[in-house]
Motif scaffolding. Structure first.
Motif, PDB file in Angstrom:
ATOM      1  N   ALA A 108      -4.690  12.678   1.996  1.00  0.00           N
ATOM      2  CA  ALA A 108      -4.764  12.549   3.453  1.00  0.00           C
ATOM      3  C   ALA A 108      -3.375  12.294   4.024  1.00  0.00           C
ATOM      4  CB  ALA A 108      -5.711  11.413   3.827  1.00  0.00           C
ATOM      5  N   ARG A 109      -2.623  11.379   3.390  1.00  0.00           N
ATOM      6  CA  ARG A 109      -1.278  11.091   3.859  1.00  0.00           C
ATOM      7  C   ARG A 109      -0.365  12.290   3.685  1.00  0.00           C
ATOM      8  NH1 ARG A 109       3.334   7.090   1.386  1.00  0.00           N
ATOM      9  NH2 ARG A 109       3.066   8.554  -0.334  1.00  0.00           N
ATOM     10  N   GLN A 116     -10.223  17.437   0.842  1.00  0.00           N
ATOM     11  CA  GLN A 116      -8.890  17.272   1.421  1.00  0.00           C
ATOM     12  C   GLN A 116      -7.945  18.374   0.949  1.00  0.00           C
ATOM     13  OE1 GLN A 116      -7.525  14.742   3.569  1.00  0.00           O
ATOM     14  NE2 GLN A 116      -9.702  14.536   3.993  1.00  0.00           N
ATOM     15  N   TYR A 121      -7.956  10.063  -2.434  1.00  0.00           N
ATOM     16  CA  TYR A 121      -8.249  10.491  -1.063  1.00  0.00           C
ATOM     17  C   TYR A 121      -7.103  10.118  -0.118  1.00  0.00           C
ATOM     18  CZ  TYR A 121     -10.524  10.826   3.491  1.00  0.00           C
ATOM     19  OH  TYR A 121     -10.821  11.146   4.782  1.00  0.00           O
ATOM     20  N   SER A 122      -6.691   8.860  -0.170  1.00  0.00           N
ATOM     21  CA  SER A 122      -5.608   8.390   0.700  1.00  0.00           C
ATOM     22  C   SER A 122      -4.325   9.167   0.434  1.00  0.00           C
ATOM     23  CB  SER A 122      -5.346   6.901   0.458  1.00  0.00           C
ATOM     24  OG  SER A 122      -6.506   6.155   0.738  1.00  0.00           O
ATOM     25  N   ASP A 140     -10.631   6.566  -4.218  1.00  0.00           N
ATOM     26  CA  ASP A 140     -10.104   6.109  -2.933  1.00  0.00           C
ATOM     27  C   ASP A 140      -8.601   6.364  -2.853  1.00  0.00           C
ATOM     28  OD1 ASP A 140     -12.623   4.676  -2.021  1.00  0.00           O
ATOM     29  OD2 ASP A 140     -12.220   3.630  -3.897  1.00  0.00           O
ATOM     30  N   LEU A 141      -7.937   6.071  -3.966  1.00  0.00           N
ATOM     31  CA  LEU A 141      -6.493   6.291  -4.024  1.00  0.00           C
ATOM     32  C   LEU A 141      -6.183   7.769  -3.847  1.00  0.00           C
ATOM     33  CD1 LEU A 141      -3.607   5.339  -4.591  1.00  0.00           C
ATOM     34  CD2 LEU A 141      -4.105   5.481  -7.033  1.00  0.00           C
ATOM     35  N   LEU A 193       1.193   4.161  -2.878  1.00  0.00           N
ATOM     36  CA  LEU A 193       0.997   5.578  -2.587  1.00  0.00           C
ATOM     37  C   LEU A 193       2.212   6.407  -3.007  1.00  0.00           C
ATOM     38  CD1 LEU A 193      -0.804   5.472   0.892  1.00  0.00           C
ATOM     39  CD2 LEU A 193      -1.771   6.205  -1.303  1.00  0.00           C
ATOM     40  N   HIS A 200      -5.993  -2.828  -2.837  1.00  0.00           N
ATOM     41  CA  HIS A 200      -5.686  -1.873  -1.765  1.00  0.00           C
ATOM     42  C   HIS A 200      -6.531  -0.603  -1.869  1.00  0.00           C
ATOM     43  CE1 HIS A 200      -2.225  -4.131  -0.241  1.00  0.00           C
ATOM     44  NE2 HIS A 200      -1.938  -4.394  -1.494  1.00  0.00           N
ATOM     45  N   PHE A 201      -6.765  -0.158  -3.109  1.00  0.00           N
ATOM     46  CA  PHE A 201      -7.557   1.059  -3.335  1.00  0.00           C
ATOM     47  C   PHE A 201      -8.580   0.769  -4.434  1.00  0.00           C
ATOM     48  CE2 PHE A 201      -3.203   2.127  -2.134  1.00  0.00           C
ATOM     49  CZ  PHE A 201      -3.395   2.878  -0.985  1.00  0.00           C
ATOM     50  N   ALA A 209       0.830  -1.205   0.000  1.00  0.00           N
ATOM     51  CA  ALA A 209       0.000   0.000   0.000  1.00  0.00           C
ATOM     52  C   ALA A 209       0.866   1.258   0.000  1.00  0.00           C
ATOM     53  CB  ALA A 209      -0.931  -0.004   1.208  1.00  0.00           C
ATOM     54  N   THR A 210       1.929   1.237   0.798  1.00  0.00           N
ATOM     55  CA  THR A 210       2.834   2.392   0.864  1.00  0.00           C
ATOM     56  C   THR A 210       3.554   2.610  -0.457  1.00  0.00           C
ATOM     57  OG1 THR A 210       3.168   2.020   3.226  1.00  0.00           O
ATOM     58  CG2 THR A 210       4.786   3.395   2.098  1.00  0.00           C
TER      59      THR A 210
END
Lengths: 192, 192
Positions: free
Chosen positions: B59-60, B119, B55-56, B52-53, B12, B46-47, B8-9
């Motif tokens: 957010a990160r 966001q 957003y994450s 969704d991707l 991202l 994962h996304f 996931a990391t």
DNA sequence: GTCTATAGGTGGATAGAC
DNA sequence: GTCTATCCACCTATAGAC
């Protein structure tokens, strides 16, 4: 679906609107065709590839923008008035929720064809050159006061205005643009 | 193709790199998959969707950025030093030819899912709030001098910095960013 | 969790009739 | 000049084997 003008112009108008509101990679020939009321094949007749369309788009935008600058130069001699009218050009665009075309393309710069990139670069250079002249004249006429060279101040102003549009659109707050550009103006305006 | 971190990391990281250099609409799951060394189906695990991707991603980014601001607050008490370090955050990004993620998404704002838009908005609000505090403290400590409210000055600085990144990238001239932000800094710095 | 395989849609682009 | 028809590459996304 304006049918009075020639097709190439209508295509450019629609493409420019889409490019300013969504970005270069977010609109398609289908979007343009739908807005103009033609088929995608017709667009390819006038602009063989998207790169050609993009090039014509910025070239026309630059030309019209340059005309606006010339008109500003003709309507007043006061540097402060000129600067206000310059900012207004961008403000009007923002009122239609449009980013500056070149500001928008600047964000897509890595994905643009070389020839489109060059046009964007020239647009910014023209802006800096014009602003620098105004700033220099304004300082000489005791209207403006600022540190450093006129060109440095011009680059700061261009960046601030483009950034103000970018942020104001994201926050859905046009008033933000007006506030920021007013403060920017006041930061160099000499108090009477 | 770092295999040591969790997937996931890595996804991202790759997505953020692509988003900062090309924009939200210019990169695909295939691009990410290729950079990470996996298949697109794994990304969907994962996304589920690109929204969704996105957003994450923001957010990160916000969270890490906030950590940086906290670190700055801890390393010095001088407002001028804090402001310099703040500008450096963006400068480092630009040295890798990366736009601020939220500055980039701001240009794509019309095409973003609502939750991603929110966001981005929060990111800018956080920036303005932090800058306003620094500017207020700096004025109190006689380090800065500027007209108007601290918040107004903060909004001007955020816009100027974002715009400076945008234009510098388009002109392929990182030095431009340094010059503009230095002039911006000097415009409020009180001479000793 | 990651893969193969594949679906359904859309991207830019072309050939050829009219 | 504009259309229909069509191409192929790529997009996001899902089902199901491993």
């Amino acid at each position: 679906m304006k049918r009075s003008e020639d097709t190439a112009t209508m295509i450019l108008d629609a493409a420019q609107h889409l490019a300013q509101t969504q970005g270069y990679n977010a609109f398609s020939y289908a979007d343009i065709a739908s807005e103009v009321g033609i088929r995608t094949a017709s667009i390819h007749y006038h602009f063989p590839g998207k790169g050609d369309l993009g090039y014509s788009l910025v070239a026309r935008y630059r030309q019209i923008f340059l005309q606006s600058l010339t008109e500003i130069d003709q309507t007043t001699n006061k540097a402060a008035q000129k600067l206000k009218k310059y900012i207004d050009l961008y403000h009007w665009s923002l009122l239609e929720d449009r980013m500056c075309l070149c500001g928008m393309l600047a964000s897509d710069i890595a994905t643009l064809p070389e020839k489109v990139r060059d046009q964007v670069k020239i647009f910014f250079d023209v802006n800096v050159a014009w602003l620098a002249t105004i700033l220099k004249d304004g300082r000489k006429a005791d209207e403006f006061i600022y540190r450093g060279t006129a060109e440095a101040q011009a680059r700061l102003m261009l960046a601030s205005i483009q950034g103000a549009m970018l942020v104001a659109r994201a926050l859905r707050n046009t008033g933000q643009f007006q506030k920021v550009t007013k403060d920017l103006f006041n930061s160099i305006k000499k108090a009477k």
